[in-house]
Each structure stands twice: as C-alpha cells, then as structure tokens.
Design a protein around this motif. Structure first.
Motif, PDB file in Angstrom:
ATOM      1  N   PHE A  10       1.141   4.469 -14.950  1.00  0.00           N
ATOM      2  CA  PHE A  10      -0.021   4.327 -14.082  1.00  0.00           C
ATOM      3  C   PHE A  10       0.362   3.665 -12.758  1.00  0.00           C
ATOM      4  O   PHE A  10       0.016   4.165 -11.672  1.00  0.00           O
ATOM      5  N   LEU A  11       1.064   2.556 -12.828  1.00  0.00           N
ATOM      6  CA  LEU A  11       1.431   1.838 -11.606  1.00  0.00           C
ATOM      7  C   LEU A  11       2.366   2.679 -10.732  1.00  0.00           C
ATOM      8  O   LEU A  11       2.249   2.680  -9.505  1.00  0.00           O
ATOM      9  N   ARG A  12       3.263   3.422 -11.358  1.00  0.00           N
ATOM     10  CA  ARG A  12       4.170   4.279 -10.589  1.00  0.00           C
ATOM     11  C   ARG A  12       3.405   5.423  -9.935  1.00  0.00           C
ATOM     12  O   ARG A  12       3.676   5.784  -8.773  1.00  0.00           O
ATOM     13  N   PHE A  13       2.448   5.998 -10.643  1.00  0.00           N
ATOM     14  CA  PHE A  13       1.649   7.100 -10.108  1.00  0.00           C
ATOM     15  C   PHE A  13       0.968   6.689  -8.807  1.00  0.00           C
ATOM     16  O   PHE A  13       1.025   7.412  -7.804  1.00  0.00           O
ATOM     17  N   PHE A  14       0.351   5.516  -8.789  1.00  0.00           N
ATOM     18  CA  PHE A  14      -0.358   5.102  -7.582  1.00  0.00           C
ATOM     19  C   PHE A  14       0.579   4.505  -6.533  1.00  0.00           C
ATOM     20  O   PHE A  14       0.293   4.601  -5.334  1.00  0.00           O
ATOM     21  N   SER A  15       1.682   3.947  -6.952  1.00  0.00           N
ATOM     22  CA  SER A  15       2.684   3.494  -5.982  1.00  0.00           C
ATOM     23  C   SER A  15       3.204   4.680  -5.182  1.00  0.00           C
ATOM     24  O   SER A  15       3.396   4.584  -3.955  1.00  0.00           O
ATOM     25  N   GLN A  16       3.409   5.806  -5.845  1.00  0.00           N
ATOM     26  CA  GLN A  16       3.880   7.006  -5.167  1.00  0.00           C
ATOM     27  C   GLN A  16       2.841   7.583  -4.207  1.00  0.00           C
ATOM     28  O   GLN A  16       3.180   8.412  -3.376  1.00  0.00           O
ATOM     29  N   ARG A  17       1.613   7.120  -4.346  1.00  0.00           N
ATOM     30  CA  ARG A  17       0.532   7.569  -3.460  1.00  0.00           C
ATOM     31  C   ARG A  17       0.098   6.465  -2.498  1.00  0.00           C
ATOM     32  O   ARG A  17      -1.062   6.383  -2.091  1.00  0.00           O
ATOM     33  N   GLY A  18       1.055   5.634  -2.131  1.00  0.00           N
ATOM     34  CA  GLY A  18       0.853   4.663  -1.063  1.00  0.00           C
ATOM     35  C   GLY A  18       0.164   3.378  -1.443  1.00  0.00           C
ATOM     36  O   GLY A  18      -0.266   2.625  -0.558  1.00  0.00           O
ATOM     37  N   HIS A  19       0.051   3.074  -2.739  1.00  0.00           N
ATOM     38  CA  HIS A  19      -0.596   1.844  -3.172  1.00  0.00           C
ATOM     39  C   HIS A  19       0.436   0.731  -3.367  1.00  0.00           C
ATOM     40  O   HIS A  19       1.495   0.963  -3.953  1.00  0.00           O
ATOM     41  N   THR A  20       0.105  -0.447  -2.897  1.00  0.00           N
ATOM     42  CA  THR A  20       0.940  -1.625  -3.128  1.00  0.00           C
ATOM     43  C   THR A  20       0.677  -2.152  -4.534  1.00  0.00           C
ATOM     44  O   THR A  20      -0.479  -2.394  -4.904  1.00  0.00           O
ATOM     45  N   VAL A  21       1.729  -2.310  -5.323  1.00  0.00           N
ATOM     46  CA  VAL A  21       1.577  -2.833  -6.682  1.00  0.00           C
ATOM     47  C   VAL A  21       1.429  -4.350  -6.604  1.00  0.00           C
ATOM     48  O   VAL A  21       2.340  -5.052  -6.164  1.00  0.00           O
ATOM     49  N   CYS A  22       0.273  -4.852  -7.026  1.00  0.00           N
ATOM     50  CA  CYS A  22      -0.026  -6.282  -6.962  1.00  0.00           C
ATOM     51  C   CYS A  22       0.070  -6.891  -8.354  1.00  0.00           C
ATOM     52  O   CYS A  22      -0.367  -6.280  -9.335  1.00  0.00           O
TER      53      CYS A  22
END
Length: 296
Positions: A10-22
C-alpha cells in the motif's frame, strides 16, 4: 498475503504516485486537546486540512496506529471490531480530489491485490451525484453495486452536519467486499452497506471539503482535501481468506498463547472464543499504549 506485505504494498503504491510516506503518529496526540487517543490517520494532518499550516508536499500516505473505545462492547463479538488497529491512508491537501482517489482505490484493489471486481461494491452520500457518477461512468459499476446512504453512514465524522463535532468534515464513499452469502443475514434487502458480516467495509474515501462551525453551518474549506482510511486487519482478513480479523497472521499467535495459559481450546463460535478474542485485542492495545508511554 501477510499483513506486513499488504502494508508495504500500500505505501509503495502511493509513494509511486507522488505521496510522501509519513511515519505513524503516537497514540497520544501531542498538540490536540480534543482527542484522548489518535483514532484516525488524518489526526496528525488536521492543521493542514484546515489550511492553518503548510507542508512542503501536498500528497501523503501512512499506516497509522489507532485506538478507539466507541465500539468496545463489540470487540470479539463481531468479525472486525477492535480497540487497537492500523489504518492505511492516503491524503491530499488541496491537490487531487474525488476522481483520482476513486480511480486509484479501484486500481489498488483490482490490479495490485487482484481482488475480483464482482465482489466489490460501494456506498456514496445520498446527495453526492458527483461520486456516484464517477463510480458509474469512470469505473463502470452497475447501479445495483452502488448504494446511497445518509449522513450516519456516509459522512465523516458520522452525522457531522446535524450533530457535529465541529471541524473539518465531508461526504464519503465506502468500498465493501462481499464475503459470501454464507456470512449474511439472509434478509432479502441485504446488500452493500448492510450491518451483517457479509459485506465488510474495507476502505473509506472521505472528500473533506467543509468545516463545521459551532452554529451548525458547513463552511467550505480553503481547499478541497482527500482523507482515506482502510483497516489493515480487515484487508488482511480478506486477502488471507479467513472469516474474522482475529484469524489473520498477526493475531493467530496471540490466540495460541492465550490457549497455552490453561484455558479451553479456542472455538470460534463459543462464548470462550469471544472472550479470547477480546483478550487478544486488549493485550495488543495495551502493549502499543505502553510503547507510547501510557502507564496503567
């Protein structure tokens, strides 16, 4: 798929779409006197949703430790209620809005996790034609798999327009997974959104666009935001094909340890089984509270 693998995916999916992992915030909020414990992934981002502070990024994702006691009496007696749980979330601070978050949620479920689309259905707020049209036209869901519900079910916080609390809020769209007829209530009107164990609400997409004021008015926020929350344990139960959250990999060893303490063998549909599930939940919650500095 192991629970740890789902979280990472999940975190990788959104990281690849420009999201900063907090990182996850503490269970004890540092600067929010309105909360006793952190109960949602959005809690640490409240000032940014309200436009009171600015970040150097406009997209974020996290796996947040949460603790809630509102459903305390249901813990162990339903398939998916907990006090402590992890909430997966992706957030937009004035960047993307309904279309993007709905399309990404569908992509994650059907492409990344390969969940059968025929088992997925959604709910939308009763007057939210925009979200309905996105699910209908962009995603291609048939009308029988989209239900319209009132503010008790499809507003966050629940009943916010009429009852509060004051603060950021908005309509939401929930995604459900059909566990099968054998888990249902058997009523002819049983469908997505039913409170039985058949349709598990896995992901809540909140379109946070208002601030509720003390006089009950809904004032548009300076920016339209996205706040989503998905229970990691619920998703793990779906992915691991088990009947309750208490049978996923992260709970099975705790249940086994409880039976090793001299009690009766674990039986899912017995009163002692329900008590063991409650103990497993509470032990886990206590451990994470202690880790964040809360003492008995």
């Amino acid at each position: 798929m192991r629970t740890d693998d789902i979280r990472s995916l999940f975190l990788r999916f959104f990281s690849q779409r420009g999201h900063t992992v907090c990182p996850s915030d503490s269970l004890v909020p540092a600067n929010d006197p309105s909360l006793l414990f952190t109960g949602a992934g959005m809690n640490q981002f409240k000032p940014y949703f309200l436009g009171q502070r600015r970040l150097n990024f406009r997209r974020a994702t996290s796996s947040q430790k949460c603790l809630r006691t509102g459903d305390l009496d249901l813990v162990g007696r339903t398939a998916s209620h907990h006090t402590f749980f992890e909430m997966l979330g992706n957030f937009s601070f004035g960047d993307y809005f309904k279309r993007e978050v709905i399309e990404w949620a569908w992509e994650f479920f059907t492409k990344e996790l390969n969940l059968p689309s025929a088992r997925l259905g959604v709910s939308v707020f009763e007057t939210d034609d925009e979200a309905y049209d996105i699910w209908r036209k962009n995603i291609g869901l048939t009308p029988d798999r989209i239900v319209r519900l009132g503010e008790a079910s499809n507003y966050w916080p629940a009943n916010a327009p009429s009852q509060g609390p004051d603060g950021p809020c908005g309509p939401c769209s929930e995604i459900f997974y059909d566990m099968g007829k054998e888990h249902g209530c058997g009523q002819p009107d049983c469908t997505f959104g039913c409170s039985c164990n058949r349709f598990v609400e896995v992901w809540n997409l909140v379109f946070m666009q208002y601030e509720r004021k003390s006089d009950g008015t809904l004032e548009p926020l300076p920016q339209k935001n996205i706040d989503t929350g998905m229970g990691l344990e619920r998703l793990a139960a779906v992915m691991q094909g088990v009947s309750t959250n208490f049978h996923i990999d992260t709970f099975s060893s705790i249940i086994a340890a409880i039976t090793d303490c001299g009690g009766p063998p674990y039986a899912e549909h017995s009163e002692s089984g329900a008590r063991m599930r409650r103990i497993a939940d509470h032990v886990r919650a206590a451990a994470f509270l202690l880790a964040d500095g809360v003492k008995p």
